[in-house]
Design a protein around this motif. Structure first.
Motif, PDB file in Angstrom:
ATOM      1  N   SER A   1       0.889 119.860 -28.172  1.00  0.00           N
ATOM      2  CA  SER A   1       0.015 118.748 -27.805  1.00  0.00           C
ATOM      3  C   SER A   1      -0.822 119.126 -26.593  1.00  0.00           C
ATOM      4  CB  SER A   1       0.820 117.474 -27.551  1.00  0.00           C
ATOM      5  OG  SER A   1       1.651 117.623 -26.439  1.00  0.00           O
TER       6      SER A   1
ATOM      7  N   LYS B   1      -1.354 110.856 -29.418  1.00  0.00           N
ATOM      8  CA  LYS B   1       0.094 110.691 -29.284  1.00  0.00           C
ATOM      9  C   LYS B   1       0.407 109.655 -28.214  1.00  0.00           C
ATOM     10  CE  LYS B   1       4.213 113.545 -28.799  1.00  0.00           C
ATOM     11  NZ  LYS B   1       4.682 114.934 -28.647  1.00  0.00           N
ATOM     12  N   ARG B   2      -0.357 109.700 -27.116  1.00  0.00           N
ATOM     13  CA  ARG B   2      -0.150 108.737 -26.029  1.00  0.00           C
ATOM     14  C   ARG B   2      -1.451 108.593 -25.246  1.00  0.00           C
ATOM     15  NH1 ARG B   2       2.533 105.268 -23.468  1.00  0.00           N
ATOM     16  NH2 ARG B   2       3.115 105.343 -21.301  1.00  0.00           N
TER      17      ARG B   2
ATOM     18  N   GLU C   1       1.003 104.384 -27.857  1.00  0.00           N
ATOM     19  CA  GLU C   1       1.794 105.546 -28.238  1.00  0.00           C
ATOM     20  C   GLU C   1       1.848 105.610 -29.756  1.00  0.00           C
ATOM     21  OE1 GLU C   1       6.006 107.727 -27.163  1.00  0.00           O
ATOM     22  OE2 GLU C   1       5.360 105.986 -26.037  1.00  0.00           O
ATOM     23  N   SER C   2       1.383 106.726 -30.320  1.00  0.00           N
ATOM     24  CA  SER C   2       1.363 106.971 -31.766  1.00  0.00           C
ATOM     25  C   SER C   2       0.772 105.794 -32.554  1.00  0.00           C
ATOM     26  CB  SER C   2       2.770 107.296 -32.246  1.00  0.00           C
ATOM     27  OG  SER C   2       3.242 108.464 -31.609  1.00  0.00           O
TER      28      SER C   2
ATOM     29  N   SER D   1      -2.062 115.247 -30.307  1.00  0.00           N
ATOM     30  CA  SER D   1      -1.305 116.179 -31.147  1.00  0.00           C
ATOM     31  C   SER D   1      -1.978 116.276 -32.507  1.00  0.00           C
ATOM     32  CB  SER D   1       0.139 115.703 -31.320  1.00  0.00           C
ATOM     33  OG  SER D   1       0.863 115.890 -30.139  1.00  0.00           O
ATOM     34  N   GLU D   2      -1.365 117.041 -33.391  1.00  0.00           N
ATOM     35  CA  GLU D   2      -1.888 117.194 -34.744  1.00  0.00           C
ATOM     36  C   GLU D   2      -0.749 116.991 -35.726  1.00  0.00           C
ATOM     37  OE1 GLU D   2      -5.006 120.230 -36.664  1.00  0.00           O
ATOM     38  OE2 GLU D   2      -3.114 121.155 -36.067  1.00  0.00           O
ATOM     39  N   GLU D   3      -1.074 116.274 -36.808  1.00  0.00           N
ATOM     40  CA  GLU D   3      -0.078 116.037 -37.854  1.00  0.00           C
ATOM     41  C   GLU D   3      -0.771 116.175 -39.204  1.00  0.00           C
ATOM     42  OE1 GLU D   3       3.343 113.031 -37.520  1.00  0.00           O
ATOM     43  OE2 GLU D   3       1.804 111.990 -38.674  1.00  0.00           O
TER      44      GLU D   3
ATOM     45  N   GLU E   1      -2.795 112.171 -24.378  1.00  0.00           N
ATOM     46  CA  GLU E   1      -2.065 113.255 -25.022  1.00  0.00           C
ATOM     47  C   GLU E   1      -2.427 113.250 -26.507  1.00  0.00           C
ATOM     48  OE1 GLU E   1       2.421 115.118 -25.480  1.00  0.00           O
ATOM     49  OE2 GLU E   1       2.168 113.168 -24.518  1.00  0.00           O
TER      50      GLU E   1
END
Length: 141
Positions: free
Chosen positions: A76, A110-111, A131-132, A101-103, A99
């Motif tokens: 992240s 992410k946050r 968050e998410s 990320s990758e999914e 923050e």
């Protein structure tokens, strides 16, 4: 508004950087490839995120994998900026945290939070706390 500190994790050349006690006027000097332009691109990236969205801001820089530091153990990107700002007549310390990320090949936040300290002690007051994909934001305060 006066920036006091910047914390970066896995943003391009910066695997882990903490810049504190940022002076009101700062000159950044260094050899080629040491991250001078990358430091300024942090602000450009945040601007692009706010103007459009995170996906477009990342795409303009070659997508998530190109912005993520090479060899990053944590998957992240973290950007945290602390600055002083007058709120209700008092100079407060405000912290913005993002923050990413990758999914499944797609970036996601992410946050994300925006908070300030109401005093020297005690819990911070949150304007924004996600968050998410779940959270809340204060409107018209």
């Amino acid at each position: 508004m006066r920036i006091e500190s910047i914390r970066l994790r896995n943003f391009k050349a910066f695997k882990s950087v903490d810049i504190s006690d940022v002076p009101p006027f700062m000159v950044v000097v260094g050899a080629n490839g040491t991250g001078k332009s990358t430091l300024f691109d942090v602000f450009g990236f945040l601007h692009d995120c706010l103007q459009s969205n995170v996906r477009q801001a990342l795409s303009a820089r070659g997508r998530f994998r190109e912005v993520l530091s090479r060899g990053a153990t944590n998957e992240s990107i973290l950007i945290e900026i602390q600055y002083r700002m007058e709120i209700v007549g008092t100079n407060r310390l405000v912290t913005y945290t993002l923050e990413i990320s990758e999914e499944k090949g797609a970036p996601f936040v992410k946050r994300e939070s925006l908070r300030y300290k109401r005093g020297r002690y005690g819990a911070p007051f949150y304007f924004l706390d996600f968050e998410s994909g779940q959270g809340w934001a204060i409107i018209n305060e």
